[in-house]
Design an enzyme around this catalytic site. Sequence first.
Site, PDB file in Angstrom:
ATOM      1  N   SER A  74       0.852  -1.188   0.000  1.00  0.00           N
ATOM      2  CA  SER A  74       0.000   0.000   0.000  1.00  0.00           C
ATOM      3  C   SER A  74       0.886   1.234   0.000  1.00  0.00           C
ATOM      4  CB  SER A  74      -0.858   0.018   1.275  1.00  0.00           C
ATOM      5  OG  SER A  74      -1.606   1.198   1.371  1.00  0.00           O
ATOM      6  N   TYR A 126      -1.772  -0.897  10.985  1.00  0.00           N
ATOM      7  CA  TYR A 126      -2.002  -1.225   9.561  1.00  0.00           C
ATOM      8  C   TYR A 126      -0.768  -0.887   8.728  1.00  0.00           C
ATOM      9  CZ  TYR A 126      -3.978  -1.244   4.859  1.00  0.00           C
ATOM     10  OH  TYR A 126      -4.212  -1.498   3.519  1.00  0.00           O
TER      11      TYR A 126
HETATM   12  P1  NDP Z   1     -11.731  -5.686   0.310  1.00  0.00           P
HETATM   13  O1  NDP Z   1     -12.175  -5.553   1.729  1.00  0.00           O
HETATM   14  O2  NDP Z   1     -12.714  -5.489  -0.770  1.00  0.00           O
HETATM   15  O3  NDP Z   1     -11.017  -7.109   0.099  1.00  0.00           O
HETATM   16  C1  NDP Z   1     -10.283  -7.740   1.104  1.00  0.00           C
HETATM   17  C2  NDP Z   1     -10.199  -9.207   0.757  1.00  0.00           C
HETATM   18  O4  NDP Z   1      -9.387  -9.880   1.728  1.00  0.00           O
HETATM   19  C3  NDP Z   1     -11.544  -9.888   0.753  1.00  0.00           C
HETATM   20  O5  NDP Z   1     -11.649 -10.709  -0.390  1.00  0.00           O
HETATM   21  C4  NDP Z   1     -11.526 -10.742   2.012  1.00  0.00           C
HETATM   22  O6  NDP Z   1     -12.285 -11.922   1.804  1.00  0.00           O
HETATM   23  C5  NDP Z   1     -10.048 -11.072   2.091  1.00  0.00           C
HETATM   24  N1  NDP Z   1      -9.655 -11.523   3.413  1.00  0.00           N
HETATM   25  C6  NDP Z   1      -9.701 -10.861   4.590  1.00  0.00           C
HETATM   26  N2  NDP Z   1      -9.309 -11.661   5.595  1.00  0.00           N
HETATM   27  C7  NDP Z   1      -8.995 -12.856   5.044  1.00  0.00           C
HETATM   28  C8  NDP Z   1      -8.540 -14.093   5.552  1.00  0.00           C
HETATM   29  N3  NDP Z   1      -8.327 -14.283   6.871  1.00  0.00           N
HETATM   30  N4  NDP Z   1      -8.334 -15.115   4.698  1.00  0.00           N
HETATM   31  C9  NDP Z   1      -8.551 -14.958   3.372  1.00  0.00           C
HETATM   32  N5  NDP Z   1      -8.973 -13.810   2.827  1.00  0.00           N
HETATM   33  C10 NDP Z   1      -9.203 -12.778   3.659  1.00  0.00           C
HETATM   34  O7  NDP Z   1     -10.531  -4.656   0.159  1.00  0.00           O
HETATM   35  P2  NDP Z   1      -9.453  -4.411  -0.996  1.00  0.00           P
HETATM   36  O8  NDP Z   1      -9.795  -5.109  -2.234  1.00  0.00           O
HETATM   37  O9  NDP Z   1      -9.237  -2.956  -1.015  1.00  0.00           O
HETATM   38  O10 NDP Z   1      -8.172  -5.074  -0.310  1.00  0.00           O
HETATM   39  C11 NDP Z   1      -7.256  -5.913  -0.993  1.00  0.00           C
HETATM   40  C12 NDP Z   1      -5.857  -5.571  -0.527  1.00  0.00           C
HETATM   41  O11 NDP Z   1      -5.527  -4.246  -0.956  1.00  0.00           O
HETATM   42  C13 NDP Z   1      -5.653  -5.580   0.980  1.00  0.00           C
HETATM   43  O12 NDP Z   1      -4.415  -6.201   1.260  1.00  0.00           O
HETATM   44  C14 NDP Z   1      -5.577  -4.103   1.335  1.00  0.00           C
HETATM   45  O13 NDP Z   1      -4.837  -3.874   2.501  1.00  0.00           O
HETATM   46  C15 NDP Z   1      -4.902  -3.554   0.089  1.00  0.00           C
HETATM   47  N6  NDP Z   1      -5.038  -2.118  -0.157  1.00  0.00           N
HETATM   48  C16 NDP Z   1      -6.271  -1.546  -0.354  1.00  0.00           C
HETATM   49  C17 NDP Z   1      -6.394  -0.195  -0.565  1.00  0.00           C
HETATM   50  C18 NDP Z   1      -7.722   0.475  -0.699  1.00  0.00           C
HETATM   51  O14 NDP Z   1      -7.778   1.728  -0.682  1.00  0.00           O
HETATM   52  N7  NDP Z   1      -8.834  -0.263  -0.856  1.00  0.00           N
HETATM   53  C19 NDP Z   1      -5.209   0.670  -0.654  1.00  0.00           C
HETATM   54  C20 NDP Z   1      -3.969  -0.034  -0.493  1.00  0.00           C
HETATM   55  C21 NDP Z   1      -3.897  -1.367  -0.263  1.00  0.00           C
HETATM   56  P3  NDP Z   1     -13.144 -12.725   2.899  1.00  0.00           P
HETATM   57  O15 NDP Z   1     -13.705 -11.731   3.861  1.00  0.00           O
HETATM   58  O16 NDP Z   1     -14.174 -13.421   2.074  1.00  0.00           O
HETATM   59  O17 NDP Z   1     -12.166 -13.685   3.514  1.00  0.00           O
END
Ligand code: NDP
Length: 249
Positions: free
Chosen positions: A142, A155
Amino acid sequence: MKNWSERTVVITGASSGIGEATAARFAEEGANVVVAARRKERLEDLQSRLKDLPGDISVKPTDVTSQQDVEDLIKFTLDKYGQVDVLFNNAGLMPLSFLKNKKVDEWDKMVDVNIKGVLYGIGAVLPHMLERNEGHILTTSSIAGHEVMPAGAVYCGTKFAARVIMEGLGKETAGSNVRTTSISPGIVDTELTDSITDEEAMNMLKKGIGLDQITPLQGKDIAEAVYYAVNQPEHVDVNEVIVRPNRQG
Ligand code: NDP
């Protein structure tokens, strides 16, 4: 450029946001895509929405905080498709909070998902990739892995760690054809802020840091960056991609 119809991509955190969009991007190219996350129904819904694209989508429910689950995810992929060409360690959580509010459970969750989940993914796939002398591991860090934001001590700590782990991995794999990339997005319009329970942190976000001036990225903007990194010729190793919304500071 690569023939993606002969390649297999594993994506964690594929049930929403960036992971979901990246699954669609590779399915468009004809790749085999294994989508992993905890919410099986969301993964199955994605699979049915992508069914008319040339790629083959497989669903593998996975909790990345369980090393066994992550090992099973890679084993499932190898049994079904014979190889893993790309692992995208993308699962992540962002329950921002101020340290003084002592959200210890949330600190633990962020460490478990954002750091240990990444390590489990690397550990599960690296022997296979080194043996083939081919493969690409990407991890979503990020902008928060480059600079610390208020209420983001933990975070940001996890995202710094993820980026540094990828840098270390890159040093280790430098003598091979295994490639490594950190993807560092700015603000992307996803469900990521849903996990915030600290009201002070939420109020801070709502009051905004000039957010009204910014058009956030969409998941597909990051999917495009992932595709760029993995679609380079063999001699090119894109180690980091930073993508932020125009106007985000
Ligand atoms: P979302 O919340 O839409 O997606 C997060 C994903 O992580 C979901 O598919 C969730 O699936 C999965 N997840 C969470 N916990 C677990 C677990 N224990 N096991 C398996 N899967 C898990 O957010 P984003 O798409 O934005 O996030 C994706 C990545 O991007 C993250 O690493 C986030 O930190 C990073 N990021 C996002 C930014 C933003 O502004 N959105 C900016 C910079 C980085 P489920 O709950 O079904 O398990």
